[in-house]
Each structure stands twice: as C-alpha cells, then as structure tokens.
Write an enzyme that holds these catalytic residues in place. Structure first.
Site, mmCIF file in Angstrom:
data_model
loop_
_atom_site.group_PDB
_atom_site.id
_atom_site.type_symbol
_atom_site.label_atom_id
_atom_site.label_comp_id
_atom_site.label_asym_id
_atom_site.label_seq_id
_atom_site.Cartn_x
_atom_site.Cartn_y
_atom_site.Cartn_z
ATOM 1 N N SER A 293 93.723 41.660 53.912
ATOM 2 C CA SER A 293 92.346 42.043 54.212
ATOM 3 C C SER A 293 91.312 41.258 53.405
ATOM 4 O O SER A 293 90.175 41.079 53.864
ATOM 5 C CB SER A 293 92.159 43.536 53.964
ATOM 6 O OG SER A 293 92.524 43.880 52.636
ATOM 7 N N GLY B 218 95.859 44.679 55.779
ATOM 8 C CA GLY B 218 97.015 45.536 55.556
ATOM 9 C C GLY B 218 98.330 44.806 55.469
ATOM 10 O O GLY B 218 99.377 45.432 55.228
ATOM 11 N N ASN C 59 98.816 44.241 48.747
ATOM 12 C CA ASN C 59 99.202 45.516 49.355
ATOM 13 C C ASN C 59 100.584 45.970 48.884
ATOM 14 O O ASN C 59 100.839 47.179 48.776
ATOM 15 C CB ASN C 59 99.179 45.399 50.882
ATOM 16 C CG ASN C 59 97.763 45.326 51.420
ATOM 17 O OD1 ASN C 59 96.885 46.067 51.007
ATOM 18 N ND2 ASN C 59 97.526 44.401 52.345
ATOM 19 N N ASP D 117 85.260 51.185 48.359
ATOM 20 C CA ASP D 117 86.652 51.490 48.055
ATOM 21 C C ASP D 117 87.113 50.882 46.738
ATOM 22 O O ASP D 117 88.207 51.176 46.260
ATOM 23 C CB ASP D 117 87.577 51.024 49.190
ATOM 24 C CG ASP D 117 87.479 49.523 49.467
ATOM 25 O OD1 ASP D 117 86.923 48.780 48.642
ATOM 26 O OD2 ASP D 117 87.967 49.090 50.535
ATOM 27 N N HIS E 241 87.850 45.894 48.045
ATOM 28 C CA HIS E 241 87.441 44.748 48.852
ATOM 29 C C HIS E 241 86.100 44.189 48.388
ATOM 30 O O HIS E 241 85.120 44.936 48.275
ATOM 31 C CB HIS E 241 87.364 45.140 50.324
ATOM 32 C CG HIS E 241 88.670 45.554 50.888
ATOM 33 N ND1 HIS E 241 89.084 46.876 50.927
ATOM 34 C CD2 HIS E 241 89.686 44.821 51.417
ATOM 35 C CE1 HIS E 241 90.289 46.944 51.469
ATOM 36 N NE2 HIS E 241 90.681 45.713 51.764
#
Length: 220
Positions: free
Chosen positions: A45, A82, A111, A192, A195
């Site tokens: 991502s 992801g 991830n 979040d 990012h």
C-alpha cells in the site's frame, strides 16, 4: 555459357537474401534499442498510494523524474495494497514475463511484520524474489521497512535485519528504511499512523532515488 548465368543468378539470389537478413536484424536491433527499459515496482500500500488521490504517490513522482532524467526508462507500478512478500513472490513470475524489466524495486514485508508473521519465511520470500529477478536479467533494489516499537525490541530488531541481511547475501542495492528522516513526524502520516500523507511522498522518493539512480546508468 548457360550454366554460368545460372550460377551467377543463384549467387545473386543468395546475396540478396543475406542483405535482407542483415537489414532485418539491424531493424530489430534498432527497434529493441528504441523500446524503453522498464523499472518494475513491486510493493504494498505504501507504493500503491493508499489513501491518496490517483497519480500522487511516490512511484508516480518517480516516473516523472525518470522521464526527465532517464528517458530510456519507463516505470511500471505493480504494487497492491495489503500485499505481503508471499503474495509478491506469487505474482512476480508473470510480471517478469510480461514486462521484462531492467530494474525491479521490491518494497514488501511491512504487512508481514505488522501481522506478526514468520520472519524466516519473509526473508526466504525476499531472497526468492531477488533470485528470480536477477535470473530474469534485472537489477534489484530492495526497499527496507521498520516496525513501530510496540512490537517489542526483539521482533523489531529481527525484522529490520531481514532487509540488511538479504541485501548483503544477494549483493543488491538497498534502501535501509523507506521512512528515514520522518518516521517520527505524525503530521506526515494519515490517521492510521501507517500510511504517509501526500506531503510525505517527495520524502519517500528522495529516500529511494540515491540507491536507484546508479542502477539506471546503462539500460540492458
């Protein structure tokens, strides 16, 4: 005298065929030389531009800089939000066959770590991706990531080491940490906390460029 004319005609035919083959080969070489070499970015991502408007992530900025400074190359962004190293490894053979890249940028593993995955498996996946890319004739840039401290010192230290060790073992160029220089600045991350924001995208490119640029000196 008739046989002599026949032999002369046959020789002329062979010469014509040879000249045609040479011309065809020259045209093929010229076409291949004119075709841009590909920089293939295989990431998650962070490179797919999660939470950003289309065309604003660091890979797009990279494509613009490459077009200005190294017009013999084009950038293909094969990043998926992801994605993990296992997913990237599964996708890589088809990407290599389709794009025949001169350079492969691997930005994966974040991830894996955030999910508390098996780091030995992550390292093996990275090694396999590097090996496959090199076997396909591509140069490789491995982009490293680090985990937040709440994952514990032992795990975060082991996680950071997989990039360093993989780059050393496979003798490839590397970026130690994609967020170098701004990882502690919360204003450069989305809500979040994972990012980077739009404002951080040039910083990502600036962290990648010094390691990538030397790989672009001579397209294969």
């Amino acid at each position: 005298m008739r046989p002599l004319r026949t032999q002369s005609s046959a020789a002329a035919t062979r010469l014509g065929a040879l000249l045609f083959a040479i011309a065809l080969a020259a045209a093929f070489v010229a076409h291949a030389a004119a075709r841009p070499a590909t920089i293939l970015v295989v990431g998650d991502s962070i490179s797919a531009g999660y939470g950003l408007a289309p065309g604003t992530c660091w890979v797009t900025l990279l494509a613009r800089r490459v077009a200005q400074e190294f017009p013999a190359y084009v950038v293909v962004n094969a990043s998926i939000s992801g994605d993990t190293t296992r997913g990237g490894l599964a996708r890589l053979p088809a990407l290599l066959a389709q794009h025949r890249p001169a350079v492969v940028v691997i930005e994966l593993g974040g991830n894996d770590g955030l999910r508390g995955g098996d780091l030995a498996a992550t390292r093996a996946d990275l090694d396999a991706m590097i090996d496959a890319s090199k076997k396909a004739g591509a140069k490789v840039l491995l982009v490293g990531m680090r985990l937040p401290p709440n994952y514990g010192t032992a795990y975060t230290t082991r996680f950071a080491a997989i990039y360093r060790d993989a780059a050393a073992r496979d003798r490839v160029a590397s970026v130690p940490f994609l967020f170098e220089g701004f990882a502690e600045d919360a204003t450069l991350f989305q809500a979040d906390g994972i990012h980077p924001t739009l404002a951080a995208q040039p910083r990502l490119l600036d962290n990648v460029w010094p390691a990538l640029r030397p790989l672009l000196a001579k397209p294969r």
